[in-house]
Design a protein around this motif. Structure first.
Motif, PDB file in Angstrom:
ATOM      1  N   LEU A 212       1.059  -1.220  -0.112  1.00 44.78           N
ATOM      2  CA  LEU A 212      -0.056  -0.136   0.087  1.00 44.78           C
ATOM      3  C   LEU A 212       0.856   1.366   0.051  1.00 44.78           C
ATOM      4  O   LEU A 212       0.462   2.102  -0.648  1.00 44.78           O
ATOM      5  CB  LEU A 212      -0.917   0.030   1.218  1.00 44.78           C
TER       6      LEU A 212
ATOM      7  N   LYS B 210      -2.604   7.071   9.098  1.00 46.74           N
ATOM      8  CA  LYS B 210      -2.858   6.542   7.826  1.00 46.74           C
ATOM      9  C   LYS B 210      -3.511   7.666   6.885  1.00 46.74           C
ATOM     10  O   LYS B 210      -4.591   7.939   7.354  1.00 46.74           O
ATOM     11  CB  LYS B 210      -3.660   5.261   7.745  1.00 46.74           C
TER      12      LYS B 210
ATOM     13  N   GLY C  72      -3.427   5.647   1.613  1.00 48.54           N
ATOM     14  CA  GLY C  72      -2.614   4.389   2.185  1.00 48.54           C
ATOM     15  C   GLY C  72      -1.125   4.518   2.477  1.00 48.54           C
ATOM     16  O   GLY C  72      -0.611   3.849   3.068  1.00 48.54           O
TER      17      GLY C  72
END
Lengths: 435, 948
Positions: free
Chosen positions: B657, B903, B907
């Motif tokens: 991610l 976060k 991502g």
């Protein structure tokens, strides 16, 4: 373990693709092609990691063999396996080429199914494989034959089958050495070693028990100490050689070698490599190369090279070739040599001097004038070393075969009945003198 | 027989033709057709449509045909699970065949068919085959258990196959034992805590017996398995070593390397004064040298391993320098590795030879190799003091060749030599200065500038030299710019009278004309330092520098130990722990060397992060990240005396991610203004120089910069209440003010639209330009009634983050277009990055640790937040409200350390460590992120959240 195995031609077209693990997808085939085969610059490593997938590759002529994995596999094993696989293929259909691979692809798939299971290498001895992977089907085998095959494939002596018979029991031993040298222009030995192989061709009946002896310093010294006859004690000083290290074919009982330093084994049938060894002490360097390079101004080089043979005058060296590198901007070369033929090969950027035969304790000389095109290239010429090739009929390490005894208790032939041949060949490995 | 014809491309309608041929009555034709199918499959054509027809050919007594059909099945069964069932009957029947080769073939193939329904049918035949009378079938069945486990682990356990597999370790046939060991080892890897491979002296004895008898591959499986065993005491360790050493003479290099692994590991347990210990050391050298006469690919693997072994036990190969001399025809990868090992083995005894070789290499063709050779000469100088002089003169000779990259490389290493031996070789500076013009690589330029600045008092025309660099200041890379700034300041402090103008010029270039924050900050610091207290400036800038360490690029001891346990494997080739390149749980268990017996430190060395043997090289200073990791480790474990080993496993999903997020962030750069992109792109490179204290910066200065980082931040850009975004003047009477908010996971833009014109406004619409995080209106702008003059209307616009991405400058800039019936108006505003903090931003502790370590230190940035009157708990609560999650807290000497994670919507993870000194209003914040561009904005958010 190995997740998949691919074979490509030089264009990157896949010829064989066998996937063993679920984590390797079809895209891996393309990833290797794009990132390695079609990569613009030279390959910088035989192991490539592309998107968390590791590719191991070896090249045989213009064929690429790649093993793929996503796990932390034993890397040495993967390469050993790839080499082994090349050996097996060569033993089945000769040279590894696109043509041969395409012609035998069914056979290759069959072999791959047998010698690699879920990525774990299985028995890959050609001798054993040839008993049941034949491309003929196995209908005709009897029950005994089948169990014989399986016991050989899985057994302790996987390299030899029972029931071999020869009318004439014969064996050939070849001691093949390659002598490697790197010498400074002043004649100082920078590094030198001999890597040798003992190759055996055995045509013996039954399951013969063999014992091989050579003039290994450790063994001779041990016997000397043991208080045997005088002459062995005397000879030990001069005649024995110090072996730095040796490795053996899997038929040799390593634990016995480790404890007693004796080499005992049941040999495979036919040709195989019994042992490899390496020595660095007291090497006989068959040739000495004395280079002399003089730059005359910016457009001319004068090169003089003397070679001296350094062995018994009664022996003859063969296939002598001296390769003298020339700068990239060479425009013309004049060569004068006393013996043999010398030619400037522009495509190889070298003067190649060939002599068919040369006896020991002789010397010969070549001199050349190299004309250079003027360049404004600042970088100096790298002056690659002068390399040499030759073949001599002795072992430069000094190794001597003392005996090879054969015992076959079940059959009625004894050691004396076996015809034995021994031959020594010394070849140049990387034999270079800097200039 | 020429099978190559099957590879020729065929025309359309091929599938139909094949179908017909497959159903033909003639055996030969059938076989031909199947071969064609397999050839098509190989080159990547989809022939799955032929599934039923191919399976129909399975019932045959032609073994070759059968094998081909099986091959097809393995490839396509997964895509056609229902039809694959058709094959089951044949498999079950084949498992009963009187021919052991057929039984084995069936069980081998069945295991490769990854269809759940089939695996159920597989159990009974497999059970029979595991007990088959023929060893060939048993050895195949053993591997099949591992296959089945890979498909359905629970099934294997329920069916009791694991016990059967364990029994096979005592099998009479060595190959069955080897395969059982391989299968068990693999299964055990995915169950780290199971006691599956219950290694005890009895089983070890069985393995060692099988070792002497099985194939070369089997020996590798067994040795690799043995390496996981920890002997009870030094005597057991010695007896295993004695039985393994004969393997060192095996012709197969992998057997040799695996044996070396076992020996290297078990040697740890032997007392050093034992005779056997010395014997063993001597026995290891020859086989390692022999590996170098193998094929080049294996040589490469061997050299990468020898590199590790030399670092762990230099004594083994210390006399073998010559074998690592590079041969002219070695492939480049072998050459580079040999060079590396040569430097590691260089010592006073052999330095003359090594230097002569290195000088030779420096004239070769391959640029990388030559550079490395030159660098190696420098490393020798630093490592072997006696040789320093010779090295320097060699380097000078090389500079005389005038080969551009050789000169540049030489200057870079000479800078290091100056650092190691101050006031010794400065006489060469004159020669270096001659080559000033030919330097075109940033590293070499920076090194040269550093030299000029450092020795300004000895170089008469230092000011001229530096001035010449200053002309193209803005075209230089950041590294050079920073170095030039520092060098000129040094020069000024040494020769204040002549260089006043120069220093002013550089300071103004750095502070006013540059948009690089690091350069600006450093410029400001110098400026203030020089203007307030020149004496202090002198002390800071001209402070004595610590000497550089002798050994560079040694592998960190804990990692080295782990890698030694992985000798021969990919980990040892990459010099990375398996967790760094293996997905999932497999292979992420950290391996450690056993503690030495009788040395009294066994209890201690089982602690986390403590390296076992005391003789491990201590020259390496663990980076800050590692220290932090270890401290965190301690914190996470229960507070008892025995700390169980915490295994920082890595969550690969998160990693990917991150990667993706970064790509999209940077990818957005295309199409943006190039200069902006470039300046931002350069930022991470400049960070370490400013924060970590580059060679040119004195130790004390580093801290000052941190301060500067805080001072130089643009603050107050964000005010929580609505701000005026579009004044009425500019928009024909429409005034817009607004703010941003995150409510229940939804980002909203709150707007107030005021009509200051004379006429009614209608038909409102809004659009965003592409921006850094892909923000876009999630719906239309809801202004339902026409806006009459002097009326104000409040609207909330929900935003999504799935719009097109382009990197903006500043990062949080948003360009907005609003349309009404009069015209289209444009304005830009900045949003607080906290909008993008998502609700599930709490990272697992383990993942946090691993990620923190994994992000390069270069990406770390430190900030200070002042005037906060909160204790750490209150701060933590407050931060949590804005989706900044506290992962762990720790108190050390009155300081609270908070570990936080965030976060972002794209991502990206932002990790932070916050230090709170009780009673002090200043918080120190270290932020680490894969995309360091966001650091500054994240810090702003911390400040905002904490202050409000």
């Amino acid at each position: 373990m190995i997740g998949g195995l691919f074979i490509y031609n030089h264009k990157g077209e896949v010829l064989i693709s066998r996937v063993y693990r679920d984590d390797i997808g079809r895209n891996a085939v393309d990833a290797f092609r794009v990132n390695v085969i079609h990569a613009r610059q030279q390959v910088r490593s035989p192991v490539t990691n592309i998107a968390r997938t590791s590719f191991f590759h070896v090249k045989r002529s213009n064929i690429w063999l790649a093993a793929v994995t996503k796990q932390n596999v034993n890397a040495a094993m993967v390469f050993e396996f790839l080499y082994k696989m090349c050996d097996v293929m060569t033993a089945y259909f000769g040279k590894i080429s696109e043509e041969n691979i395409k012609n035998n692809f069914v056979l290759i798939y069959e072999l791959l199914d047998e010698i690699l299971d879920f990525g774990y290498p299985q028995n890959s001895e050609t001798g054993a494989l040839k008993t049941f992977i034949t491309q003929q089907g196995i209908k005709s085998q009897t029950k005994e034959e089948q169990s014989q095959i399986t016991s050989q494939v899985t057994g302790q002596i996987g390299w030899r089958r029972e029931g071999i018979k020869y009318r004439r029991n014969e064996l050939f031993l070849d001691v093949l050495e390659s002598v490697n040298l790197l010498m400074s222009p002043q004649g100082q030995v920078l590094s030198a070693h001999v890597s040798g192989r003992v190759v055996m061709k055995s045509y013996l009946s039954g399951m013969p028990e063999c014992k091989f002896g050579m003039n290994d310093k450790i063994v001779i010294d041990k016997q000397g100490k043991g208080g045997t006859t005088d002459d062995s004690g005397k000879s030990s000083g001069k005649q024995s050689i110090a072996i730095d290290d040796c490795t053996f074919h899997q038929c040799v009982r390593l634990s016995k070698f480790d404890s007693e330093r004796s080499i005992s084994f049941i040999p495979p049938d036919g040709e195989y490599e019994l042992m490899r060894y390496r020595t660095t002490k007291d090497i006989i360097l068959p040739f000495r190369v004395i280079p002399l390079v003089r730059e005359v101004g910016r457009t001319k080089l004068e090169v003089k090279v003397v070679i001296k043979s350094n062995f018994k005058p009664s022996l003859l060296a063969q296939k002598i070739e001296v390769r003298i590198p020339t700068p990239l901007n060479t425009s013309g070369v004049q060569v004068i040599c006393m013996k043999g033929k010398a030619k400037y090969k522009a495509s190889e950027n070298a003067i190649v001097w060939k002599i068919k035969r040369m006896a020991g304790m002789k010397e010969s000389q070549i001199s050349a004038e190299i004309e250079l095109l003027p360049t404004n290239d600042k970088k100096k010429w790298a002056r690659p070393p002068i390399s040499m090739n030759f073949e001599v009929p002795f072992a430069p390490s000094g190794l001597k075969v003392r005996y090879l005894k054969v015992f076959e208790p079940k059959l009625n032939y004894s050691d004396h009945d076996v015809i034995k041949w021994v031959r020594y060949i010394g070849r140049s490995g990387i034999y270079e003198t800097r200039c | 027989m020429t099978d190559s014809k099957y590879f020729t491309t065929t025309k359309k309608g091929e599938i139909f033709e094949l179908k017909a041929e497959l159903n033909s009555d003639k055996k030969e034709k059938k076989k031909e057709a199947v071969k064609k199918v397999i050839a098509s499959m190989t080159v990547g054509k989809d022939v799955s449509a032929l599934f039923p027809d191919v399976v129909n050919c399975m019932q045959t007594d032609n073994l070759e045909l059968k094998k081909l059909v099986y091959l097809y099945l393995m490839n396509y069964a997964k895509s056609q699970p229902d039809m694959a069932i058709m094959a089951v009957n044949t498999f079950v029947k084949d498992c009963e065949d009187p021919n052991p080769l057929i039984r084995a073939l069936a069980v081998r193939t069945m295991g490769c068919i990854r269809v759940d329904k089939i695996t159920e049918y597989l159990c009974e035949p497999l059970r029979k085959c595991l007990k088959d009378e023929d060893p060939y079938v048993r050895k195949t069945a053993a591997v099949c258990v591992a296959k089945l486990h890979d498909i359905n682990a629970q099934l294997v356990e329920d069916q009791g196959f694991l016990d059967t597999l364990k029994d096979l370790i005592s099998d009479s046939n060595p190959m069955v034992v080897a395969n059982a060991v391989a299968a068990l080892s693999e299964i055990a890897e995915s169950h780290p805590n199971s006691n599956l491979l219950d290694l005890n002296p009895q089983t070890i004895n069985k393995l060692l017996t099988a070792l002497n008898e099985c194939t070369e591959w089997g020996q590798i499986f067994i040795l690799d398995c043995l390496a996981n065993y920890t002997p009870r005491d030094d005597r057991e360790s010695q007896s295993i070593c004695e039985r393994v050493t004969p393997r060192l003479s095996h012709a197969n290099s992998a057997v040799v390397l695996s044996a070396v692994k076992v020996l290297m590991k078990f040697m740890e347990m032997l007392p050093k004064d034992l005779d056997y210990y010395g014997t063993l050391l001597k026995k290891l050298a020859p086989p390692l040298v022999t590996l170098l006469s193998a094929e080049p690919e294996l040589q490469y693997v061997a050299l990468r391993n020898i590199n590790l072994i030399v670092q762990k036990r230099p004594e083994i190969l210390k006399h073998e320098m010559k074998v690592f001399f590079v041969k002219y025809n070695d492939p480049i990868y072998v050459k580079l590795e040999k060079l590396d090992i040569m430097i590691r083995l260089a010592s006073q005894a052999n330095i003359a030879q090594v230097l002569a070789e290195l000088k030779e290499y420096a004239t070769e063709v391959d640029v990388d190799f030559v550079r490395k050779a030159v660098r190696a000469i420098g490393r020798c100088a630093i490592k072997v003091e006696q040789s320093a002089e010779r090295c320097v003169s060699t380097l000078l000779d090389l500079i005389q060749t005038k080969v551009n990259y050789v000169v540049q490389e030489a200057i870079v290493v000479i800078k290091d030599i100056f650092r190691k031996y101050p006031n010794k070789y400065e006489s060469v500076i004159a020669t270096l200065c001659e080559n000033l013009d030919s330097l075109d690589e940033p590293e070499a330029r920076a090194a040269m500038i550093w030299i000029v600045g450092e020795y300004a008092e000895r170089i008469d025309n230092a000011d001229e030299l530096l001035e010449s660099f200053l002309e193209g200041f803005h075209d230089e890379s950041t590294q050079v710019q920073l170095q030039l700034l520092t060098a000129i300041v040094k020069l000024f402090l040494k020769k204040p009278t002549e260089t006043q103008e120069l220093v002013q010029q550089v300071l103004s270039l750095a502070t006013q004309d540059s948009d690089n924050p690091d350069l600006r900050d450093r410029g400001y610091i110098y400026w203030r330092l020089l203007s307030t207290d020149p004496v202090a400036a002198k002390e800071v800038v001209l402070a004595e520098k610590p000497l550089i360490s002798e050994e560079t690029d040694l592998i960190e001891p804990t990692l080295l130990e782990e890698l030694i346990c992985h000798i021969g494997t990919l980990a040892s080739v990459y010099h990375k722990p398996p967790s760094a390149f293996v997905e999932g749980s497999r292979g992420v268990q950290h391996r450690r060397l056993p503690p030495r017996a009788g040395s009294g430190e066994s209890a201690e060395s089982s602690d986390v992060g403590q390296s076992g043997p005391s003789e491990a090289p201590s020259a390496v200073i663990p980076s800050q990240g590692d220290l932090l990791g270890d401290l965190l480790n301690l914190d996470l474990a229960p507070p008892t005396a025995t700390v169980p080993s915490v295994q920082p496993s890595m969550q690969m999903g998160a990693m990917d991610l991150l990667g993706g997020g970064l790509d999209s962030l940077l990818g957005g750069d295309i199409g943006g203004s190039p200069s902006m992109g470039a300046s931002l792109g350069a930022a991470p490179a400049a960070m370490p120089a400013a924060l970590g204290g580059a060679p040119a910066v004195g130790g004390g200065l580093g801290d000052l910069f941190d301060l500067g980082g805080g001072v130089g931040m643009p603050t107050g850009a964000y005010i929580a209440p609505k701000t005026l975004w579009l004044p009425a003047m500019k928009a024909k009477g429409l005034e817009i003010s607004g703010t941003f908010a995150r409510r229940g996971g939804i980002i909203q833009m709150d707007l107030s639209l005021t009509n200051k014109a004379m006429s009614v406004m209608t038909d409102f619409a809004i659009q965003f330009n592409r921006n850094s995080f892909g923000m876009a209106p999630a719906g239309p702008l809801q202004v339902l009634t026409p806006l009459s003059p002097n009326q104000t209307i409040d609207v909330s616009l929900p935003l999504s983050t799935s719009g097109p991405v382009m990197k903006m400058e500043p990062l949080n800039n948003l360009q907005v277009a609003v349309k009404n019936n009069i015209d289209v108006f444009y304005f830009s505003c900045q949003y607080p990055i906290s909008l993008l903090f998502v609700e599930d931003g709490k990272m697992e502790r383990q993942v946090f640790l691993a990620t923190w370590k994994d992000i390069p230190n270069d990406n770390e940035a430190q900030f200070q937040i002042k005037d906060i009157h909160l204790n750490s708990d209150a701060a933590s609560n407050k931060l949590q409200g804005s989706n900044i999650f506290t992962i762990a807290k720790r108190t050390v000497e009155g300081q609270d350390m908070l570990y936080l994670s965030i976060k972002l919507t794209n991502g990206i993870w932002v990790l932070a460590e916050m230090r709170v000194q009780t009673g002090s209003p200043i918080y120190t914040l270290s932020i680490k992120c894969r995309a360091p561009e966001v650091n500054q904005f994240v810090c702003q958010c911390y400040e905002l959240v904490l202050k409000n």
